[in-house]
Design a protein around this motif. Structure first.
Motif, PDB file in Angstrom:
ATOM      1  N   ASN A  48      -3.423 -10.996 -19.265  1.00  0.00           N
ATOM      2  CA  ASN A  48      -3.181 -12.322 -18.678  1.00  0.00           C
ATOM      3  C   ASN A  48      -2.773 -12.230 -17.205  1.00  0.00           C
ATOM      4  N   PRO A  49      -3.626 -11.651 -16.385  1.00  0.00           N
ATOM      5  CA  PRO A  49      -3.250 -11.436 -14.984  1.00  0.00           C
ATOM      6  C   PRO A  49      -3.026 -12.745 -14.238  1.00  0.00           C
ATOM      7  N   LYS A  50      -1.909 -12.798 -13.513  1.00  0.00           N
ATOM      8  CA  LYS A  50      -1.625 -13.975 -12.691  1.00  0.00           C
ATOM      9  C   LYS A  50      -1.207 -13.506 -11.298  1.00  0.00           C
ATOM     10  N   PHE A  51      -1.510 -14.348 -10.335  1.00  0.00           N
ATOM     11  CA  PHE A  51      -1.352 -13.969  -8.941  1.00  0.00           C
ATOM     12  C   PHE A  51      -0.767 -15.135  -8.149  1.00  0.00           C
ATOM     13  N   TYR A  52      -0.300 -14.816  -6.942  1.00  0.00           N
ATOM     14  CA  TYR A  52       0.376 -15.823  -6.114  1.00  0.00           C
ATOM     15  C   TYR A  52      -0.603 -16.451  -5.113  1.00  0.00           C
ATOM     16  N   PHE A  53      -0.691 -17.778  -5.155  1.00  0.00           N
ATOM     17  CA  PHE A  53      -1.623 -18.542  -4.319  1.00  0.00           C
ATOM     18  C   PHE A  53      -0.863 -19.431  -3.334  1.00  0.00           C
ATOM     19  N   VAL A  54      -1.448 -19.615  -2.153  1.00  0.00           N
ATOM     20  CA  VAL A  54      -1.041 -20.666  -1.210  1.00  0.00           C
ATOM     21  C   VAL A  54      -2.302 -21.089  -0.456  1.00  0.00           C
ATOM     22  N   HIS A  55      -2.897 -22.230  -0.819  1.00  0.00           N
ATOM     23  CA  HIS A  55      -4.135 -22.637  -0.139  1.00  0.00           C
ATOM     24  C   HIS A  55      -4.461 -24.099  -0.407  1.00  0.00           C
ATOM     25  N   LEU A  87       0.830  -1.206   0.000  1.00  0.00           N
ATOM     26  CA  LEU A  87       0.000   0.000   0.000  1.00  0.00           C
ATOM     27  C   LEU A  87       0.867   1.260   0.000  1.00  0.00           C
ATOM     28  N   LYS A  88       1.989   1.221   0.730  1.00  0.00           N
ATOM     29  CA  LYS A  88       2.916   2.357   0.727  1.00  0.00           C
ATOM     30  C   LYS A  88       3.453   2.615  -0.670  1.00  0.00           C
ATOM     31  N   PRO A 109      -2.574 -10.585  -3.213  1.00  0.00           N
ATOM     32  CA  PRO A 109      -2.166  -9.485  -4.095  1.00  0.00           C
ATOM     33  C   PRO A 109      -0.859  -8.842  -3.647  1.00  0.00           C
ATOM     34  N   GLU A 110      -0.591  -8.856  -2.347  1.00  0.00           N
ATOM     35  CA  GLU A 110       0.627  -8.221  -1.833  1.00  0.00           C
ATOM     36  C   GLU A 110       1.893  -8.992  -2.235  1.00  0.00           C
ATOM     37  N   LYS A 111       1.721 -10.224  -2.731  1.00  0.00           N
ATOM     38  CA  LYS A 111       2.860 -11.029  -3.196  1.00  0.00           C
ATOM     39  C   LYS A 111       2.843 -11.199  -4.715  1.00  0.00           C
ATOM     40  N   SER A 112       1.979 -10.463  -5.383  1.00  0.00           N
ATOM     41  CA  SER A 112       1.721 -10.704  -6.803  1.00  0.00           C
ATOM     42  C   SER A 112       2.230  -9.594  -7.722  1.00  0.00           C
ATOM     43  N   HIS A 113       3.275  -8.886  -7.269  1.00  0.00           N
ATOM     44  CA  HIS A 113       3.978  -7.909  -8.101  1.00  0.00           C
ATOM     45  C   HIS A 113       3.015  -6.911  -8.754  1.00  0.00           C
ATOM     46  N   LYS A 114       3.226  -6.616 -10.046  1.00  0.00           N
ATOM     47  CA  LYS A 114       2.460  -5.544 -10.695  1.00  0.00           C
ATOM     48  C   LYS A 114       0.967  -5.873 -10.767  1.00  0.00           C
TER      49      LYS A 114
END
Length: 202
Positions: free
Chosen positions: A140-147, A19-20, A184-189
């Motif tokens: 092609n949005p991609k994001f980081y998952f752990v679940h 957020l910063k 989202p905080e681990k998913s770069h741009k």
């Protein structure tokens, strides 16, 4: 002011740092009085469903969260376990969820051994309908998952889906209530753009 809800189940610093980077001030708080004054809420979390629900209650956040989100209609973004807590309940536990979104949380049960559990790493999100959360999103949005568990929406609140042997709802949205199964905080741009959109449009 963005208020990041600290109910003692997750590393919240990475969310505040993201957020910063996009020029947004936030506070991390366990104080119900701070939640009562929030303009927008982020409900993060990692770990077990019942532990998350019980922690919200033990820290006297349950009622104030319901008041702010359901009565006052301020925007809230649930992340990972935080999104699952928005739902009716989970196969992982016995406690009822917040029930703000009509969805149930179920366990991955892969038939093919190549699909390891937990689902961990980068994956694509395919949007199912228009949402301001994905305004001007990169291709092609991609994001980081752990679940290990995922949400199944019972209504039209599933606005983004991902696939990991099965197709599951990775983004939920119902009025002022939003959730992402990914971080989202681990998913770069991609994550930065999504958080920007949450701040700007909700």
């Amino acid at each position: 002011m963005i208020t990041i809800v600290d109910y003692k189940v997750g590393n919240l610093g990475s969310i505040q740092n993201m957020l910063k980077k996009i020029g947004t001030n936030s506070i991390i708080t366990s104080n119900p009085d701070d939640i009562a004054k929030a303009d927008k809420l982020i409900l993060p979390g990692v770990g077990a469903f019942d532990s998350g629900i019980n922690s919200l209650k033990e820290h006297n956040m349950w009622n104030v969260l319901n008041d702010r989100v359901k009565k006052d209609k301020i925007p809230v973004l649930g992340i990972c376990l935080g999104m699952q807590l928005l739902c009716n309940g989970s196969e992982e536990g016995k406690e009822s969820g917040l029930g703000w979104i009509d969805a149930d949380v179920v366990r991955f049960r892969p038939k093919d051994k190549k699909f390891k559990i937990p689902h961990m790493g980068w994956n694509y999100v395919e949007t199912q309908k228009e949402s301001a959360l994905f305004n001007n999103m990169y291709e092609n949005p991609k994001f980081y998952f752990v679940h290990t568990f995922y949400a199944k929406a019972n209504d039209d609140s599933g606005i983004g889906q991902s696939s990991y042997e099965v197709t599951f709802d990775s983004v939920l949205e119902k009025e002022n209530i939003l959730g992402t199964q990914f971080h989202p905080e681990k998913s770069h741009k991609f994550g930065m753009k999504l958080l920007e959109n949450f701040i700007r449009y909700y």
